[in-house]
Design an enzyme around this catalytic site. Structure first.
Site, mmCIF file in Angstrom:
data_model
loop_
_atom_site.group_PDB
_atom_site.id
_atom_site.type_symbol
_atom_site.label_atom_id
_atom_site.label_comp_id
_atom_site.label_asym_id
_atom_site.label_seq_id
_atom_site.Cartn_x
_atom_site.Cartn_y
_atom_site.Cartn_z
ATOM 1 N N CYS A 303 37.865 18.133 45.573
ATOM 2 C CA CYS A 303 36.959 17.006 45.307
ATOM 3 C C CYS A 303 36.857 16.081 46.506
ATOM 4 C CB CYS A 303 37.492 16.139 44.174
ATOM 5 S SG CYS A 303 37.645 16.999 42.646
ATOM 6 N N ARG A 404 25.862 18.302 37.106
ATOM 7 C CA ARG A 404 27.207 17.747 36.921
ATOM 8 C C ARG A 404 27.341 16.458 37.735
ATOM 9 N NH1 ARG A 404 32.903 18.071 38.280
ATOM 10 N NH2 ARG A 404 34.024 18.347 36.329
HETATM 11 P P1 XMP Z 1 42.251 21.229 40.993
HETATM 12 O O1 XMP Z 1 42.999 20.133 41.695
HETATM 13 O O2 XMP Z 1 43.043 21.838 39.889
HETATM 14 O O3 XMP Z 1 40.975 20.501 40.334
HETATM 15 O O4 XMP Z 1 41.759 22.249 41.959
HETATM 16 C C1 XMP Z 1 40.062 21.178 39.508
HETATM 17 C C2 XMP Z 1 39.104 20.172 38.918
HETATM 18 O O5 XMP Z 1 38.326 19.527 39.936
HETATM 19 C C3 XMP Z 1 37.091 19.090 39.392
HETATM 20 N N1 XMP Z 1 36.033 19.521 40.295
HETATM 21 C C4 XMP Z 1 35.415 18.726 41.178
HETATM 22 N N2 XMP Z 1 35.489 17.400 41.379
HETATM 23 N N3 XMP Z 1 33.935 17.600 43.137
HETATM 24 C C5 XMP Z 1 34.722 16.821 42.359
HETATM 25 O O6 XMP Z 1 34.741 15.599 42.541
HETATM 26 C C6 XMP Z 1 33.810 18.943 42.994
HETATM 27 O O7 XMP Z 1 33.084 19.613 43.729
HETATM 28 C C7 XMP Z 1 34.576 19.526 41.941
HETATM 29 N N4 XMP Z 1 34.653 20.808 41.474
HETATM 30 C C8 XMP Z 1 35.571 20.759 40.468
HETATM 31 C C9 XMP Z 1 36.950 19.694 38.021
HETATM 32 O O8 XMP Z 1 37.206 18.670 37.092
HETATM 33 C C10 XMP Z 1 38.016 20.776 38.016
HETATM 34 O O9 XMP Z 1 38.486 21.090 36.744
#
Ligand code: XMP
EC number: 1.1.1.205
Length: 492
Positions: A303, A404
């Protein structure tokens, strides 16, 4: 308000009489669903499609099929999970007698099954499996019909209300793999397969619905086209729908939850709302009718929301704040994103979560979509944010990920404001062994906390806040690591 995250805190060791291997890790996913393993695979296109969702449910967790694909393809993924194993398949895929073997082959591939009952006007005519096809040369597939090739009635069958032990006895006695169930008029009413009995023994913790089918979730958006997507998914038998947005407090997302909750098409579907990171955000989702609240704005490994928009709440504080609304309402809380080690699971639960959602910790598994990438002889898998340029841009096909991040009105790829990055994580083998380490870590947390159940852990757990020196001390230090531990190193 001070914002703390996983690396800011540790759990205090406590007096204990608990044996790690004897703890119960069951926890509530939603108002109506409990999981034996409180882990969820993220709704991301490099993490969860049907293969991952099947593997997660078998291990007692659940997978949320991502939504960066057409509604039809997403519903098909859900169907693949629901049909993958069951106590009894209630509406088995069937084939007509005049279909060619090529058509049959296509059906079997589509539904990943090894044989089908042959049905005409609802009546069972026979069964066709790999055994029947063994000696048919491939060049005859386009012309040969199912009728010519199948094993016709009379077959070993059973009535629809056959008991499990009786079905197992019939399968064993006749050395068959599929047992069609028929009514008094010879109409097909179900199918029991030997695979399901084997799987039940192999995966005793599996997350299943009332019909013995694996549980599965899917992500949906909030735009008007998402309504049809949600209906398709409900029709495919999805158990959980996640109204998935980067700001769960947005009116459009809350309206979607309210509308779904008010429609009988979703009576059998649990609805998760998110993501939020505050008490008022969680309360808004609860008031809209969400069956669980997903928490996390910007903690994810991929993120960039917090740096691009300057918005977010460090995850331990976000969970704690949201739990002030979820706890009194009896609505479970999902801690989504930011977990790096097994120890973070227990921290999330003590802060107020009931389950956790994982992206990067699972993205390197064999079961995730995408091929292995080799870099300098080491194996990796691609992992990207759903707000990354790659996921949000069209690059030849339609992206369903933009909404999203509330950017669906952006028509040109160079006008997208990404909120995530694209990268890779080390390949880490099959999900089963990765979850073994993660859940094993949680067992140890429970042992140190003197808790035999998750509610007890949530009740007893106490935090100590640490400094950056404390964090440095927590990790291996002053030693050059020569061997990576299976739960530390490869991903560190
Ligand atoms: P981890 O830390 O487990 O996080 O890899 C997975 C979660 O990240 C969120 N997610 C995003 N958040 N930009 C964001 O701000 C993104 O591009 C993005 N893609 C995923 C999502 O909640 C996921 O479960």
């Amino acid at each position: 308000m001070v914002g703390l995250t996983y690396d800011d805190v540790l759990l205090l060791p406590q007096a204990t009489n608990v044996i790690p291997s004897e703890v119960d890790t069951s926890s509530r996913l939603t108002r109506k669903i409990s999981l034996r393993t409180p882990l969820i695979s993220a709704a991301m296109d490099t993490v969860t499609e049907s293969r991952m969702a099947i593997a997660m449910a078998r291990q007692g967790g659940i997978g949320i099929i991502h939504r960066n694909l057409s509604p039809e393809d997403q519903a098909q993924q859900v169907r693949q999970v629901k049909r993958s194993e069951s106590g009894m398949v209630q509406d088995p895929v069937t084939v007509g007698p005049e279909a060619t073997i090529s058509q049959l082959d296509e059906l079997c591939g589509k539904y990943r099954v090894s044989g089908l009952p042959v049905v005409e006007d609802g009546k069972l005519l026979g069964i066709i499996t790999n055994r029947d096809l063994r000696f048919i040369p491939e060049e005859e597939f386009p012309t040969k019909t199912v009728r010519e090739t199948m094993t016709p009635m009379p077959l070993v069958t059973a009535p629809a209300n056959v008991s499990k032990p009786e079905a197992a006895r019939l399968l064993a006695k006749h050395k068959i793999e599929k047992l069609p169930l028929i009514d008094d008029d010879g109409r097909l009413s179900g199918l029991i397969t030997v695979k399901d009995f084997v799987k039940t023994q192999q995966y005793p913790n599996a997350s299943k619905d009332a019909h013995g089918r694996l549980l599965v979730g899917a992500g949906v958006g909030y735009l008007s086209e998402s309504w049809d997507r949600a209906l398709l998914l409900a029709d495919a038998g999805v158990d959980v729908l996640v109204v998935d947005s980067a700001n769960g407090e947005a009116k459009l997302a809350l309206d979607m939850i309210r509308r779904m909750r008010g429609d009988s098409a979703f009576d059998d579907v649990q609805i998760i709302g998110g993501n939020v990171a505050t008490q008022s955000g969680a309360q808004a989702l609860i008031d809209a009718g969400a069956d669980a609240v997903k928490v996390g704005v910007g903690p994810g490994s991929i993120c960039t929301t917090r740096v691009v928009a300057g918005v977010g709440v460090p995850q331990i504080t976000a969970i704690y704040e949201a739990s002030k609304a979820c706890g009194p309402a009896g609505v479970p809380l999902i801690a989504d994103g930011g977990l790096q080690y097994s120890g973070d699971i227990g921290k999330a639960l003590v802060a107020g979560a009931d389950t956790v959602m994982l992206g990067s910790l699972l993205a390197g598994c064999d079961e995730t979509p995408g091929d292995l990438v080799f870099v300098n002889g080491k194996q990796y898998k691609h992992y990207r944010g759903m707000g990354s340029l790659g996921a949000m841009s069209s690059r030849g096909k339609r992206s369903y990920s933009k909404d999203r991040y509330f950017q669906s009105d952006v028509t040109s790829d160079d006008k997208i404001i990404p909120e995530g990055i694209e990268g890779q994580v080390p390949f880490c083998g099959v999900l089963g062994s990765v979850l073994y380490e993660l859940v094993g870590g949680l067992h140890q947390t429970m042992f140190y906390s003197g808790a035999t159940t998750i509610p007890e852990l949530k009740e007893r757990g106490r935090f100590v806040r640490m400094t950056s020196a404390g964090l440095r001390e927590s990790h291996p230090h002053d030693v050059q690591m020569t061997v990576e531990a299976p739960n530390y190193g490869g991903r560190a």
